[in-house]
Design an enzyme around this catalytic site. Structure first.
Site, mmCIF file in Angstrom:
data_model
loop_
_atom_site.group_PDB
_atom_site.id
_atom_site.type_symbol
_atom_site.label_atom_id
_atom_site.label_comp_id
_atom_site.label_asym_id
_atom_site.label_seq_id
_atom_site.Cartn_x
_atom_site.Cartn_y
_atom_site.Cartn_z
ATOM 1 N N HIS A 144 0.833 -1.199 0.000
ATOM 2 C CA HIS A 144 0.000 0.000 0.000
ATOM 3 C C HIS A 144 0.875 1.260 0.000
ATOM 4 O O HIS A 144 1.825 1.359 0.762
ATOM 5 C CB HIS A 144 -0.860 0.060 1.261
ATOM 6 N N ASN A 174 8.173 -3.550 3.361
ATOM 7 C CA ASN A 174 6.736 -3.341 3.530
ATOM 8 C C ASN A 174 6.275 -3.628 4.952
ATOM 9 O O ASN A 174 5.563 -2.830 5.568
ATOM 10 C CB ASN A 174 5.976 -4.229 2.546
#
EC number: 3.1.30.-
Length: 368
Positions: A144, A174
Site C-alpha cells: 500500500h 513493507n
C-alpha cells in the site's frame, strides 16, 4: 390416500418431509437475510463511487496536486480520485507515481477493522492495468502507498486495496520499515493534534529495472514526503526497496530531483530545502515536543515552479475523476482517462461470493 397436513393448515404431498419444509423456510429466510446483507454491501460500494469534487481536492495541500515535471513521466497517466486519497497512476510502470492524503485528527479517530479486498482498478484500461496475477509468487508484497490504517470509512478502506494504490514492495521493507514509518506519521497526527499532508510513492532509478508479472515495474526505493502546516515541519523518508531495513530522512528538494515531480507546488523552494529530524517510529513522537531541525539542503535541485494554468488544469482532472460517474475505462483509447470509479466485475464477484457464503451457512444451520 389422505395427504399429510402441515401445522399451518396447508396440505403437502406425501413425499415432502420435515426437512423439506425446513429447507424451503430456510431458503426464504436466507433470501431475506441476503437481500438485507446485499443492500448494506451495495450501499458501501455505491459510496465508493461518489467522491465529491471538494473531497477529492481536500487531499492536497491547499487543494493543489503534485505535478509531474519530467516529461517522460507523462505517458499513459491516469489521475484517480479515491475516497480518502488520490493517485497519479502510470500505465507504463503499472503502479502509482504518487499517492496523496491529508491526515487529520478527526480522520484518524475513526477505527475501521481491516478487511482485505485486493482488486484491479477498472478505471484503468486493461493494457495498462496491474492485475492480481502479476503479484502471485513474485517474491514481492502488494505494498500500500496510502495505508489501509489511514482510512476512515469502509468505502475508503476498499479503495485502498485497489492495485492502483500498490507497488511491488520487498517483504521487510513493507512489513517492518514502511509499517513503522506509517505508524510514526499517524502518531504525529494523533499525539500532536495536527494535520499532516503526505505524498507517498515509488522511486525508479537506473536503466535496468526489474519487473514482475506482465510488466509491473519494481521500484528501487519508496518515499514518503510529509508537510505539517501548523509547525512548518517538513521532510521526506526514503527507503531502498529491499530487505536491508535501511531508511533515511532527506529534504523534499532532494526527493524532487530524484523523481522529476513537484511534490508540493504550493510551497516555496526555501521551505522545501528545510529538513527536520522526522520520527522513524511512533514511540519517538511526543505530544508536546516539536521535531528538531536537521539541515538546510543547499545542493539539491528543487523541482521547477509550475504555472497556475497548468495546476488549474490538473485540479480539473482530479475533480472530474471524483465527480464523473459514467465513463468506462475498458472502452477508452485515450492516453489520459479521468472517468468515474467503476468497481465493475471485481466488486460484483466479491459481493456474490459473500452472499453465497452467507446463504449456504444460513441454510446449513437450519437443516441441522
Amino acid at each position: 390416500m389422505a395427504k399429510k397436513k402441515s401445522s399451518s393448515g396447508l396440505m403437502l404431498p406425501k413425499f415432502w418431509n420435515q426437512n423439506s419444509v425446513k429447507a424451503i423456510l430456510g431458503m426464504v429466510a436466507a433470501g431475506s437475510f441476503a437481500f438485507a446483507f446485499g443492500q448494506e454491501k451495495i450501499q458501501q460500494f455505491v459510496s465508493t463511487a461518489t467522491v465529491s469534487n471538494s473531497a477529492c481536492l481536500d487531499q492536497f495541500y491547499r487543494e493543489v496536486p503534485p505535478y509531474l515535471v519530467k516529461q517522460s513521466l507523462e505517458k499513459n497517466n491516469y489521475p484517480l480520485c479515491f475516497n480518502g486519497f488520490n493517485v497519479m497512476y502510470s500505465g507504463v510502470s503499472k503502479t502509482p507515481l504518487w499517492v496523496a492524503e491529508a491526515l487529520t485528527p478527526a480522520r484518524l479517530s475513526q477505527k475501521i477493522p481491516r478487511e482485505d479486498s485486493f482488486h484491479e482498478e477498472n478505471r484503468v484500461p486493461r493494457e495498462h492495468r496491474a492485475v492480481l496475477q502479476d503479484y502471485r509468487a513474485s517474491g514481492y508484497d502488494r505494498g500500500h502507498m496510502a495505508p489501509n490504517a489511514d482510512m476512515p470509512t469502509k468505502a475508503a478502506q476498499f479503495d485502498s486495496f485497489s492495485l492502483a494504490n500498490m507497488v511491488p514492495q520487498a517483504p521487510k521493507n513493507n512489513q517492518q520499515i514502511w509499517r513503522e514509518l506509517e505508524e510514526a506519521t499517524r502518531a504525529i497526527v494523533t499525539k500532536q493534534k495536527q494535520d499532516v499532508y503526505v505524498v507517498t510513492g515509488p522511486v525508479y532509478a537506473g536503466k535496468k529495472l526489474k519487473t514482475i508479472g506482465n510488466g509491473v515495474i519494481v521500484p528501487t526505493a519508496t518515499y514518503k514526503a510529509v508537510y505539517m502546516p501548523k509547525t512548518g515541519t517538513i521532510g521526506a523518508y526514503l527507503a531502498p526497496n529491499d530487505n536491508s531495513l535501511r531508511v533515511e530522512v532527506v529534504s523534499v528538494c532532494y526527493l524532487e530531483e530524484q523523481l522529476g515531480i513537484n511534490l508540493f507546488p504550493q510551497l516555496t523552494e526555501e521551505q522545501k530545502r528545510n529538513t527536520y529530524k522526522l520520527p522513524l517510529k511512533a514511540g519517538a513522537v511526543k505530544a508536546n515536543v516539536q521535531f528538531a531541525y536537521s539541515h538546510w539542503d543547499a545542493e539539491s535541485q528543487c523541482a521547477e515552479d509550475v504555472e497556475a494554468s497548468q495546476l488549474n488544469a490538473l485540479q480539473s482532472q482530479f475533480s472530474s475523476s471524483g465527480a464523473s460517474l459514467s465513463s468506462s475505462a475498458d472502452s477508452s483509447n485515450s492516453n489520459s482517462h479521468t472517468g468515474s470509479p467503476d468497481q465493475g466485475g471485481d466488486v460484483q464477484d466479491a459481493m456474490i461470493k459473500q452472499l453465497i457464503e452467507a446463504l449456504l451457512q444460513f441454510i446449513l444451520q437450519l437443516l441441522k
